[in-house]
Design a protein around this motif. Structure first.
Motif, PDB file in Angstrom:
ATOM      1  N   GLN A 165      -1.456   3.153  19.918  1.00  0.00           N
ATOM      2  CA  GLN A 165      -1.088   1.829  19.416  1.00  0.00           C
ATOM      3  C   GLN A 165      -1.279   0.751  20.482  1.00  0.00           C
ATOM      4  O   GLN A 165      -1.729  -0.362  20.177  1.00  0.00           O
ATOM      5  CB  GLN A 165       0.369   1.859  18.932  1.00  0.00           C
ATOM      6  N   GLN A 166      -0.946   1.074  21.702  1.00  0.00           N
ATOM      7  CA  GLN A 166      -1.171   0.115  22.797  1.00  0.00           C
ATOM      8  C   GLN A 166      -2.651  -0.184  22.993  1.00  0.00           C
ATOM      9  O   GLN A 166      -3.027  -1.319  23.311  1.00  0.00           O
ATOM     10  CB  GLN A 166      -0.550   0.657  24.090  1.00  0.00           C
ATOM     11  N   ARG A 189      -4.503  -1.806   8.205  1.00  0.00           N
ATOM     12  CA  ARG A 189      -4.440  -1.193   6.863  1.00  0.00           C
ATOM     13  C   ARG A 189      -4.397   0.322   6.973  1.00  0.00           C
ATOM     14  O   ARG A 189      -3.686   0.994   6.212  1.00  0.00           O
ATOM     15  CB  ARG A 189      -5.648  -1.633   6.022  1.00  0.00           C
ATOM     16  N   SER A 190      -5.117   0.874   7.924  1.00  0.00           N
ATOM     17  CA  SER A 190      -5.078   2.319   8.139  1.00  0.00           C
ATOM     18  C   SER A 190      -3.685   2.765   8.577  1.00  0.00           C
ATOM     19  O   SER A 190      -3.124   3.738   8.051  1.00  0.00           O
ATOM     20  CB  SER A 190      -6.119   2.710   9.197  1.00  0.00           C
ATOM     21  N   SER A 191      -3.109   2.053   9.524  1.00  0.00           N
ATOM     22  CA  SER A 191      -1.784   2.407  10.029  1.00  0.00           C
ATOM     23  C   SER A 191      -0.718   2.315   8.944  1.00  0.00           C
ATOM     24  O   SER A 191       0.126   3.207   8.802  1.00  0.00           O
ATOM     25  CB  SER A 191      -1.420   1.469  11.196  1.00  0.00           C
ATOM     26  N   GLN A 220       9.208  -1.451   0.794  1.00  0.00           N
ATOM     27  CA  GLN A 220       8.884  -2.789   0.294  1.00  0.00           C
ATOM     28  C   GLN A 220       8.066  -3.576   1.315  1.00  0.00           C
ATOM     29  O   GLN A 220       7.108  -4.276   0.962  1.00  0.00           O
ATOM     30  CB  GLN A 220      10.179  -3.527  -0.044  1.00  0.00           C
ATOM     31  N   THR A 221       8.439  -3.448   2.581  1.00  0.00           N
ATOM     32  CA  THR A 221       7.743  -4.189   3.639  1.00  0.00           C
ATOM     33  C   THR A 221       6.313  -3.702   3.821  1.00  0.00           C
ATOM     34  O   THR A 221       5.365  -4.502   3.882  1.00  0.00           O
ATOM     35  CB  THR A 221       8.514  -4.052   4.968  1.00  0.00           C
ATOM     36  N   VAL A 222       6.140  -2.394   3.910  1.00  0.00           N
ATOM     37  CA  VAL A 222       4.805  -1.834   4.138  1.00  0.00           C
ATOM     38  C   VAL A 222       3.891  -2.100   2.937  1.00  0.00           C
ATOM     39  O   VAL A 222       2.696  -2.398   3.105  1.00  0.00           O
ATOM     40  CB  VAL A 222       4.900  -0.328   4.447  1.00  0.00           C
ATOM     41  N   LEU A 223       4.437  -2.013   1.720  1.00  0.00           N
ATOM     42  CA  LEU A 223       3.633  -2.321   0.540  1.00  0.00           C
ATOM     43  C   LEU A 223       3.152  -3.772   0.577  1.00  0.00           C
ATOM     44  O   LEU A 223       1.974  -4.056   0.293  1.00  0.00           O
ATOM     45  CB  LEU A 223       4.451  -2.065  -0.723  1.00  0.00           C
ATOM     46  N   GLU A 242     -10.453   7.346   5.115  1.00  0.00           N
ATOM     47  CA  GLU A 242      -9.824   7.983   6.282  1.00  0.00           C
ATOM     48  C   GLU A 242      -8.321   8.147   6.062  1.00  0.00           C
ATOM     49  O   GLU A 242      -7.724   9.170   6.426  1.00  0.00           O
ATOM     50  CB  GLU A 242     -10.096   7.135   7.522  1.00  0.00           C
ATOM     51  N   VAL A 243      -7.700   7.152   5.438  1.00  0.00           N
ATOM     52  CA  VAL A 243      -6.269   7.247   5.117  1.00  0.00           C
ATOM     53  C   VAL A 243      -6.030   8.354   4.101  1.00  0.00           C
ATOM     54  O   VAL A 243      -5.100   9.155   4.235  1.00  0.00           O
ATOM     55  CB  VAL A 243      -5.746   5.901   4.580  1.00  0.00           C
TER      56      VAL A 243
END
Length: 251
Positions: A165-166, A189-191, A220-223, A242-243
């Motif tokens: 992530q860094q 979007r992948s994450s 709710q947040t991720v959606l 890939e996801v």
């Protein structure tokens, strides 16, 4: 007629009236005493749900509510159980997947909040900047929630994002314009797609009320974030494939 006889005859009605009056007085006294005792009994034995209460309320509680209090939680529940002579409920379990969930939510905020800030300075697309604002807002709230819940549940959480992530943040720092826009949309979007699947797994299986609440908020947040990232029109089909490969259970 002699005067004595007339006096005797006139005195008889008077004596009769006096007797009648005395009898009436006695009856009235009895009636008053009886009614008074009935009134005292009514005052001390009022029907339940009437005296001093509103319609549909019983002493100390109303329909669906306890008197002057909200829902009991934590020590209140335990204390109530003790008073009732029942064993207090023990702490709710925190499974390994619950702990992993809190760690992943924390790590997501540690890199996606900086990524959202970078979108405001390095992006050329207004849609990407808008997506960055959604990340800033959503992950700031989730990060506060995860720190609170981790403290309550005694789960250690990291203060740094993962090495991967860094590295994503460093790539975003070095990108500008259209290059930044495409990298931002696809990496994020992948994450989000991968953690979205984890949230569903946690919410379906957890036995902990705090984790359920947290998973609902995270869902709710991720959606929302997936949708604003897709609205940029920059998410590649390869990213979604890939996801899909990552979240599909192995046979």
């Amino acid at each position: 007629m002699s005067p004595n006889r007339r006096a005797a005859e006139s005195g008889a009605p008077l004596r009769t009236l006096a007797v009648i009056a005395a009898v009436c007085a006695v009856i009235a006294t009895v009636l008053i005493a009886t009614r008074g005792s009935d009134g005292d009994a009514s005052a001390t034995q009022a029907p339940a749900g009437v005296a001093g209460q509103g319609y549909g309320q019983s002493s100390g509680s109303g329909y669906g509510h306890s008197s002057g209090t909200g829902h009991a939680t934590g020590a209140q529940k335990d204390g109530a159980a003790d008073e009732a002579g029942q064993a207090p409920a023990g702490p709710q379990p925190v499974t390994e997947i619950d702990k992993t969930f809190l760690v992943k939510v924390r790590q997501a905020g540690l890199w996606e909040i900086p990524a959202g800030r970078l979108a405001q300075t390095n992006a050329s697309s207004e849609a990407v900047k808008r997506a960055g604002l959604h990340l800033l807002d959503g992950h700031s709230k989730l990060d506060q929630l995860v720190r609170e819940d981790a403290k309550i549940l005694g789960v250690p959480i990291p203060d740094e994002a993962t090495d991967e992530q860094q590295e994503w943040v460093r790539q975003l720092e070095n990108a500008r314009g259209a290059e930044f826009d495409r990298l931002f949309a696809n990496v994020l979007r992948s994450s989000h797609g991968k953690i979205f699947a984890t949230i569903a797994e946690v919410r379906a299986a957890t036995q902990n009320d705090l984790i359920r609440r947290h998973a609902r908020q995270a869902n709710q947040t991720v959606l929302d974030h997936m949708e604003v990232l897709e609205d940029t029109g920059l998410v590649d089909s390869d990213t979604l494939a890939e996801v899909e490969k990552s979240v599909t259970p192995s046979q």
